[in-house]
Motif scaffolding. Structure first.
Motif, PDB file in Angstrom:
ATOM      1  N   GLY A 114       1.058  -0.948  -0.441  1.00  0.00           N
ATOM      2  CA  GLY A 114       0.103   0.031  -0.158  1.00  0.00           C
ATOM      3  C   GLY A 114       0.775   1.212   0.137  1.00  0.00           C
ATOM      4  O   GLY A 114       2.069   1.364  -0.084  1.00  0.00           O
ATOM      5  N   PRO A 115       0.311   2.600   0.180  1.00  0.00           N
ATOM      6  CA  PRO A 115       0.501   3.870   0.450  1.00  0.00           C
ATOM      7  C   PRO A 115       2.478   3.661   1.294  1.00  0.00           C
ATOM      8  O   PRO A 115       1.999   3.656   2.802  1.00  0.00           O
ATOM      9  N   ASN A 116       3.165   4.037   0.406  1.00  0.00           N
ATOM     10  CA  ASN A 116       5.078   4.021   1.204  1.00  0.00           C
ATOM     11  C   ASN A 116       5.198   5.412   0.917  1.00  0.00           C
ATOM     12  O   ASN A 116       5.623   5.499  -0.705  1.00  0.00           O
ATOM     13  N   THR A 117       5.952   6.198   1.591  1.00  0.00           N
ATOM     14  CA  THR A 117       6.721   7.674   1.212  1.00  0.00           C
ATOM     15  C   THR A 117       8.166   6.836   1.045  1.00  0.00           C
ATOM     16  O   THR A 117       9.102   6.679   2.153  1.00  0.00           O
ATOM     17  N   PHE A 118       8.991   7.796  -0.012  1.00  0.00           N
ATOM     18  CA  PHE A 118      10.045   7.386  -0.045  1.00  0.00           C
ATOM     19  C   PHE A 118      10.963   8.770  -0.467  1.00  0.00           C
ATOM     20  O   PHE A 118      10.595  10.069  -1.126  1.00  0.00           O
ATOM     21  N   LYS A 119      11.930   9.299   0.730  1.00  0.00           N
ATOM     22  CA  LYS A 119      12.343  10.441   1.245  1.00  0.00           C
ATOM     23  C   LYS A 119      13.636  10.359   0.067  1.00  0.00           C
ATOM     24  O   LYS A 119      15.001   9.540   0.780  1.00  0.00           O
ATOM     25  N   TRP A 120      13.810  11.180  -1.065  1.00  0.00           N
ATOM     26  CA  TRP A 120      15.382  11.853  -1.182  1.00  0.00           C
ATOM     27  C   TRP A 120      16.195  12.423  -0.945  1.00  0.00           C
ATOM     28  O   TRP A 120      15.405  13.233  -0.418  1.00  0.00           O
ATOM     29  N   LYS A 162      11.378  20.767 -14.826  1.00  0.00           N
ATOM     30  CA  LYS A 162      11.711  20.626 -13.353  1.00  0.00           C
ATOM     31  C   LYS A 162      12.764  20.939 -12.735  1.00  0.00           C
ATOM     32  O   LYS A 162      13.539  19.335 -12.193  1.00  0.00           O
ATOM     33  N   ARG A 163      13.570  22.053 -11.959  1.00  0.00           N
ATOM     34  CA  ARG A 163      15.044  21.439 -10.678  1.00  0.00           C
ATOM     35  C   ARG A 163      14.225  20.856  -9.502  1.00  0.00           C
ATOM     36  O   ARG A 163      13.365  21.886  -9.232  1.00  0.00           O
ATOM     37  N   PRO A 164      14.619  19.884  -8.764  1.00  0.00           N
ATOM     38  CA  PRO A 164      13.881  19.598  -7.591  1.00  0.00           C
ATOM     39  C   PRO A 164      14.234  20.366  -6.702  1.00  0.00           C
ATOM     40  O   PRO A 164      15.766  20.677  -6.959  1.00  0.00           O
ATOM     41  N   PRO A 165      13.993  20.547  -5.215  1.00  0.00           N
ATOM     42  CA  PRO A 165      14.286  20.499  -3.719  1.00  0.00           C
ATOM     43  C   PRO A 165      15.455  19.902  -3.938  1.00  0.00           C
ATOM     44  O   PRO A 165      15.984  18.677  -4.126  1.00  0.00           O
ATOM     45  N   ASN A 166      16.718  20.378  -2.992  1.00  0.00           N
ATOM     46  CA  ASN A 166      17.312  19.362  -2.245  1.00  0.00           C
ATOM     47  C   ASN A 166      17.059  18.098  -1.184  1.00  0.00           C
ATOM     48  O   ASN A 166      17.216  16.808  -1.527  1.00  0.00           O
ATOM     49  N   THR A 167      15.310  18.476  -1.018  1.00  0.00           N
ATOM     50  CA  THR A 167      14.518  16.795  -0.242  1.00  0.00           C
ATOM     51  C   THR A 167      13.836  16.634  -1.050  1.00  0.00           C
ATOM     52  O   THR A 167      12.558  17.698  -1.908  1.00  0.00           O
ATOM     53  N   VAL A 168      13.649  15.435  -1.698  1.00  0.00           N
ATOM     54  CA  VAL A 168      12.456  15.009  -2.937  1.00  0.00           C
ATOM     55  C   VAL A 168      11.439  13.655  -2.059  1.00  0.00           C
ATOM     56  O   VAL A 168      12.100  12.715  -1.591  1.00  0.00           O
ATOM     57  N   THR A 169      10.522  13.963  -1.667  1.00  0.00           N
ATOM     58  CA  THR A 169       9.465  12.936  -1.072  1.00  0.00           C
ATOM     59  C   THR A 169       8.281  12.232  -2.416  1.00  0.00           C
ATOM     60  O   THR A 169       7.913  13.253  -2.890  1.00  0.00           O
ATOM     61  N   HIS A 170       8.157  11.284  -2.466  1.00  0.00           N
ATOM     62  CA  HIS A 170       7.278  10.575  -3.037  1.00  0.00           C
ATOM     63  C   HIS A 170       6.490   9.440  -2.325  1.00  0.00           C
ATOM     64  O   HIS A 170       7.040   8.622  -1.973  1.00  0.00           O
ATOM     65  N   THR A 171       4.900   9.734  -2.990  1.00  0.00           N
ATOM     66  CA  THR A 171       3.986   8.069  -2.280  1.00  0.00           C
ATOM     67  C   THR A 171       4.214   7.436  -3.116  1.00  0.00           C
ATOM     68  O   THR A 171       2.977   7.574  -4.370  1.00  0.00           O
ATOM     69  N   CYS A 172       4.116   6.696  -3.306  1.00  0.00           N
ATOM     70  CA  CYS A 172       4.053   5.302  -3.656  1.00  0.00           C
ATOM     71  C   CYS A 172       3.207   3.949  -3.428  1.00  0.00           C
ATOM     72  O   CYS A 172       3.300   3.866  -2.531  1.00  0.00           O
ATOM     73  N   ASN A 173       2.066   3.717  -4.098  1.00  0.00           N
ATOM     74  CA  ASN A 173       1.422   2.360  -3.371  1.00  0.00           C
ATOM     75  C   ASN A 173       2.242   0.760  -3.657  1.00  0.00           C
ATOM     76  O   ASN A 173       2.843   0.692  -4.829  1.00  0.00           O
ATOM     77  N   VAL A 174       2.851   0.582  -3.231  1.00  0.00           N
ATOM     78  CA  VAL A 174       3.578  -0.793  -3.008  1.00  0.00           C
ATOM     79  C   VAL A 174       2.761  -1.756  -3.205  1.00  0.00           C
ATOM     80  O   VAL A 174       1.993  -2.368  -2.656  1.00  0.00           O
ATOM     81  N   PRO A 175       2.751  -2.994  -4.625  1.00  0.00           N
ATOM     82  CA  PRO A 175       1.912  -4.101  -4.737  1.00  0.00           C
ATOM     83  C   PRO A 175       2.114  -4.566  -3.292  1.00  0.00           C
ATOM     84  O   PRO A 175       2.743  -4.943  -2.450  1.00  0.00           O
ATOM     85  N   ASN A 176       0.606  -4.741  -3.148  1.00  0.00           N
ATOM     86  CA  ASN A 176       0.199  -5.659  -1.465  1.00  0.00           C
ATOM     87  C   ASN A 176       0.174  -7.263  -1.928  1.00  0.00           C
ATOM     88  O   ASN A 176      -0.659  -7.954  -1.049  1.00  0.00           O
ATOM     89  N   ASP A 177       0.406  -7.336  -3.556  1.00  0.00           N
ATOM     90  CA  ASP A 177       0.184  -9.259  -4.027  1.00  0.00           C
ATOM     91  C   ASP A 177       0.982  -9.976  -3.502  1.00  0.00           C
ATOM     92  O   ASP A 177       1.581 -11.302  -3.806  1.00  0.00           O
ATOM     93  N   ARG A 178       2.068  -9.828  -2.678  1.00  0.00           N
ATOM     94  CA  ARG A 178       3.270 -10.183  -2.392  1.00  0.00           C
ATOM     95  C   ARG A 178       3.773 -10.253  -0.766  1.00  0.00           C
ATOM     96  O   ARG A 178       3.213  -9.810   0.297  1.00  0.00           O
ATOM     97  N   SER A 179       4.894 -11.407  -1.016  1.00  0.00           N
ATOM     98  CA  SER A 179       5.006 -11.443   0.700  1.00  0.00           C
ATOM     99  C   SER A 179       6.378 -12.293   0.473  1.00  0.00           C
ATOM    100  O   SER A 179       6.307 -13.220  -0.637  1.00  0.00           O
ATOM    101  N   GLY A 180       7.182 -11.696   1.448  1.00  0.00           N
ATOM    102  CA  GLY A 180       8.336 -12.604   1.280  1.00  0.00           C
ATOM    103  C   GLY A 180       9.443 -11.685   1.255  1.00  0.00           C
ATOM    104  O   GLY A 180       9.726 -10.119   1.402  1.00  0.00           O
TER     105      GLY A 180
END
Length: 202
Positions: A114-120, A162-180
């Motif tokens: 489900g939703p997870n945030t990635f911080k660059w 566009k030129r991004p700031p020094n910190t970038v965050t994205h929220t993505c839905n990680v597939p929830n049909d996997r385990s392991g």
């Protein structure tokens, strides 16, 4: 950029824990940043911690020189058409220690489906084409170095130059049909240079 993460499916689905391997090769482990040879764009995924960042923190051992520069996991761009050769993706074709792959080689990060945030963290931001997030497919062989055929795109963002700031965050839905145990690869495609390259983080 690639990261090792432990991803868990939502409880309502009653799935087993899902391990996502981002090899600082992205965000967690496999996060790739695409930059240029003429003007390097440096960055790594800090959270969830990428494979390269975990090397810097000392949580991954025997990583080679990436421990001093997790932001420098860069290689040829235009992934997946271009970029590092299969088997060298997690080290961006440069950091050979990061090519290694076994179920126990790298420290992992716990994640839920489900939703997870990635911080660059970007130490040298550049005009950006897009950001892409891949996860290994069901049935991938975690005893072999990562190849394109192992990956499927699950999230992307177009920055239109566009030129991004020094910190970038994205929220993505990680597939929830996997385990392991799985691996996530993040790719940052740079737009303001003639020859983009890839930087991996998990």
């Amino acid at each position: 950029m690639i990261q090792n993460v432990h991803v868990q499916a939502p409880r309502r689905l009653s799935l087993k824990p899902l391990w996502i391997f981002l090899g600082s090769l992205l965000l967690f482990f496999l996060v790739m940043v695409i930059t240029a040879n003429t003007a390097s764009a440096h960055g790594y995924i800090e959270s969830p911690a990428s494979r390269a960042y975990k090397c810097k923190l000392g949580e991954n051992k025997n990583c080679g020189r990436i421990i001093y520069e997790p932001q420098s996991l860069e290689g040829k761009g235009n992934f997946p058409t271009g970029g590092p050769a299969d088997g060298q993706i997690t080290g961006a074709g440069i950091f050979t220690e990061l090519y290694e792959q076994t179920p126990t080689r790298w420290s992992k990060v716990n994640m839920n489906g489900g939703p997870n945030t990635f911080k660059w963290v970007l130490t040298a931001p550049h005009a950006t084409s897009d950001w892409k997030y891949y996860i290994t497919k069901k049935g991938w062989d975690s005893n072999k170095p990562l190849a394109r055929a192992d990956l499927e795109l699950f999230c992307s963002f177009n920055d239109g130059g566009k030129r991004p700031p020094n910190t970038v965050t994205h929220t993505c839905n990680v597939p929830n049909d996997r385990s392991g145990y799985y691996l996530i690869l993040a790719v940052w495609e740079i737009a303001d240079t003639g020859t983009p390259s890839i930087t991996s983080s998990t």
